[in-house]
Design an enzyme around this catalytic site. Structure first.
Site, PDB file in Angstrom:
ATOM      1  N   LYS A   3      -2.097  -1.555  -3.920  1.00 39.05           N
ATOM      2  CA  LYS A   3      -2.978  -0.398  -3.845  1.00 39.05           C
ATOM      3  C   LYS A   3      -2.145   0.868  -3.945  1.00 39.05           C
ATOM      4  O   LYS A   3      -1.117   0.945  -3.272  1.00 39.05           O
ATOM      5  CB  LYS A   3      -3.714  -0.444  -2.514  1.00 39.05           C
ATOM      6  CG  LYS A   3      -4.576   0.756  -2.210  1.00 39.05           C
ATOM      7  CD  LYS A   3      -5.076   0.709  -0.802  1.00 39.05           C
ATOM      8  CE  LYS A   3      -5.795   2.006  -0.505  1.00 39.05           C
ATOM      9  NZ  LYS A   3      -6.246   2.095   0.854  1.00 39.05           N
TER      10      LYS A   3
ATOM     11  N   LYS B 214       0.862  -1.179   0.000  1.00 34.08           N
ATOM     12  CA  LYS B 214       0.000   0.000   0.000  1.00 34.08           C
ATOM     13  C   LYS B 214       0.899   1.229   0.000  1.00 34.08           C
ATOM     14  O   LYS B 214       1.686   1.437   0.926  1.00 34.08           O
ATOM     15  CB  LYS B 214      -0.902  -0.010   1.230  1.00 34.08           C
ATOM     16  CG  LYS B 214      -1.757   1.249   1.346  1.00 34.08           C
ATOM     17  CD  LYS B 214      -2.713   1.182   2.509  1.00 34.08           C
ATOM     18  CE  LYS B 214      -3.473   2.483   2.675  1.00 34.08           C
ATOM     19  NZ  LYS B 214      -4.439   2.415   3.777  1.00 34.08           N
TER      20      LYS B 214
HETATM   21  C1  PBG Z   1      -7.270   3.271   5.815  1.00 33.12           C
HETATM   22  C2  PBG Z   1      -7.563   3.213   4.356  1.00 33.12           C
HETATM   23  C3  PBG Z   1      -7.404   4.218   3.388  1.00 33.12           C
HETATM   24  C4  PBG Z   1      -7.876   3.691   2.188  1.00 33.12           C
HETATM   25  C5  PBG Z   1      -8.285   2.378   2.451  1.00 33.12           C
HETATM   26  N1  PBG Z   1      -8.059   2.098   3.794  1.00 33.12           N
HETATM   27  C6  PBG Z   1      -6.962   5.624   3.513  1.00 33.12           C
HETATM   28  C7  PBG Z   1      -5.575   5.965   3.801  1.00 33.12           C
HETATM   29  O1  PBG Z   1      -4.688   5.121   3.949  1.00 33.12           O
HETATM   30  O2  PBG Z   1      -5.359   7.167   3.926  1.00 33.12           O
HETATM   31  C8  PBG Z   1      -7.956   4.417   0.887  1.00 33.12           C
HETATM   32  C9  PBG Z   1      -9.013   3.960  -0.032  1.00 33.12           C
HETATM   33  C10 PBG Z   1      -9.344   4.892  -1.139  1.00 33.12           C
HETATM   34  O3  PBG Z   1      -8.741   5.948  -1.340  1.00 33.12           O
HETATM   35  O4  PBG Z   1     -10.291   4.555  -1.868  1.00 33.12           O
HETATM   36  N2  PBG Z   1      -5.959   3.050   6.151  1.00 33.12           N
HETATM   37 ZN    ZN Z   2      -5.473   3.812   8.315  1.00 34.84          ZN
END
Ligand code: PBG
Ligand code: ZN
Length: 331
Positions: free
Chosen positions: A245, A192
Site C-alpha cells: 500500500k 505500508k
Molecule cells: C489507518 C489507515 C490509513 C489508511 C488505511 N488505514 C490512513 C493512514 O495511515 O494515515 C489509508 C487509506 C487510504 O488513503 O485510502 N492506519
Molecule cells: Zn492508523
C-alpha cells in the site's frame, strides 16, 4: 520476424483482444472500503472523494444491500467514533461503532474485513499509544490485541492491522487464538508506506495526526528491500494475506512481492489515487475506461486482491453485458 510475424493480428477486434488478454479483472477479488461514522445521521459525502460517502448505522443497512446488488462481495470496514481519547478505547468497546456495523454488513451477505488501527480512535490521531513523544510499540500491541478479539467477537471475517507496529501480527494472532478465533485470518498491511496519498482518507476518518507525522512507523518510500523484510516477518508471524500500500507509485514493490512470496497478495489503491483519477474523469480529461486500465495494471503487477474505492464502479462497468461494454471501445 517482420514481415512474417505480425503482432497486430491478435488485436483486430475486441473479441480477439479478449481472447488473448493476459490479465482479467475479477469482481470477486475487489474489496470496497466502507466508512461508518458515529457522528453523522445520514450518508455524508467525503471531502475530496467524489461519490464516496460515510454512513451512519441506519443508512449502512441500505448501502450494504446496494453493494450486494451491484455485485460487490467484500468490504474493508473503517469506524469513526463520536468519542476519541488518548487510548482509543472506542476501538475495542463491545458496543462501539465498528462492532455494531459488522453484523449489519454480514447480514446483507458481504465478507467483512475490519481495519485494525487506533488513529481513528485516538484524540491525537496517531496509530498507537504515545509515550515520550512517540508511539510506543509494545504498549500499543496490547491494545491491538484487545481490538482484534473484540472485532472477531463482533463477527469480523478477517482482521487487517494497518498500524505498522513491529510484532503486530504475532500479538494479534496470539490474541485471536486465545479468544477462540483460531480460524479468523489476518490480512497484514505489511509494506505500508508513509505516503502523501492518504490525505483524502484522513478527511473521512478524521484521523490526521494532531502533531508530527507517521514516519516513525510507516515505511520510507525510498525502500524496497525493507518492504520484502516487512512482508517476510509478517508471514513468519502468521499473516494469511500480505499487502502492499499504496498501489500506483509502488507497483515495483507489488511485482517483487508477488514473485518472492507464496501468499495471497492484496494491494490497496488508496484515497489519493482515487482522488486523482476520479477528478480527472469528472473534468473530462480521462475517459472512465481509465478505471479499467488502473485496475488491470495492479493485477498485471501481481496483485491477487485489489482494495479500491472504484470497486462499485468497476462492478457497474464490468457487470454490463458484453455488447454494452463493446460500446466503450471503438472496435
Ligand atoms: C489507518 C489507515 C490509513 C489508511 C488505511 N488505514 C490512513 C493512514 O495511515 O494515515 C489509508 C487509506 C487510504 O488513503 O485510502 N492506519
Ligand atoms: Zn492508523
Amino acid at each position: 520476424m517482420y514481415p512474417d510475424m505480425r503482432l497486430r493480428r491478435t488485436r483486430s477486434s475486441e473479441h480477439m483482444r479478449k481472447l488473448v488478454r493476459e490479465t482479467q479483472i475479477i469482481l470477486d477479488k475487489l474489496v470496497m472500503p466502507v466508512f461508518v461514522d458515529e457522528t453523522i445521521d445520514s450518508p455524508t459525502p467525503i471531502k475530496s472523494m467524489p461519490d464516496v460517502f460515510s454512513y451512519d448505522l441506519n443508512s449502512l443497512k441500505h448501502y450494504a444491500q446496494t453493494l450486494v446488488n451491484k455485485g460487490v462481495h467484500n468490504v474493508l470496514l473503517f469506524g469513526i467514533p463520536s468519542k476519541k481519547d488518548d487510548e482509543g478505547t472506542q476501538a475495542y468497546a463491545e458496543d462501539a461503532i465498528v462492532q455494531k456495523a459488522i453484523p449489519i454488513l454480514k447480514n446483507a451477505g458481504l465478507l467483512v474485513i475490519t481495519d485494525l488501527c487506533m488513529c481513528e480512535y485516538t484524540d491525537h490521531g496517531h496509530c498507537g499509544i504515545i509515550r515520550d513523544g512517540d508511539v510506543d510499540n509494545d504498549t500499543t500491541l496490547e491494545i491491538y490485541a484487545k481490538i482484534a478479539s473484540s472485532q472477531a467477537r463482533a463477527g469480523s471475517d478477517m482482521i487487517a492491522p494497518s498500524g505498522m507496529m513491529d510484532g503486530q501480527i504475532l500479538s494479534i494472532r496470539k490474541a485471536l487464538d486465545r479468544a477462540g478465533f483460531k480460524n479468523t485470518p489476518i490480512m497484514a498491511y505489511s509494506a505500508k508506506y508513509a505516503s502523501n496519498l492518504y490525505g483524502p482518507f484522513r478527511d473521512a476518518a478524521k484521523s490526521t495526526p494532531a502533531y508530527g507525522n507517521r514516519r516513525s512507523y510507516q515505511m520510507d518510500s525510498a525502500n524496497s528491500r525493507e518492504a520484502m523484510r516487512e512482508i517476510d516477518l509478517d508471514i513468519q508471524e502468521g499473516a494469511d494475506i500480505i499487502m502492499v500500500k499504496p498501489s500506483l507509485f509502488y507497483l515495483d514493490i507489488v511485482k517483487e512481492a508477488s514473485t518472492t512470496f507464496n501468499k495471497p497478495l492484496a494491494v490497496y489503491g488508496v484515497s489519493g489515487e482515487y482522488n486523482m483519477i476520479k477528478n480527472a474523469i469528472m473534468e473530462g480529461v480521462f475517459d472512465q475506461d481509465i478505471i479499467l486500465e488502473y485496475a488491470t495494471s495492479v493485477f498485471r503487477a501481481g496483485a491477487d486482491i485489489f482494495i479500491t474505492y472504484f470497486a462499485v464502479q468497476l462492478c457497474e462497468i464490468l457487470g454490463k453485458p458484453l455488447n454494452e461494454n463493446l460500446k466503450l471501445t471503438s472496435r
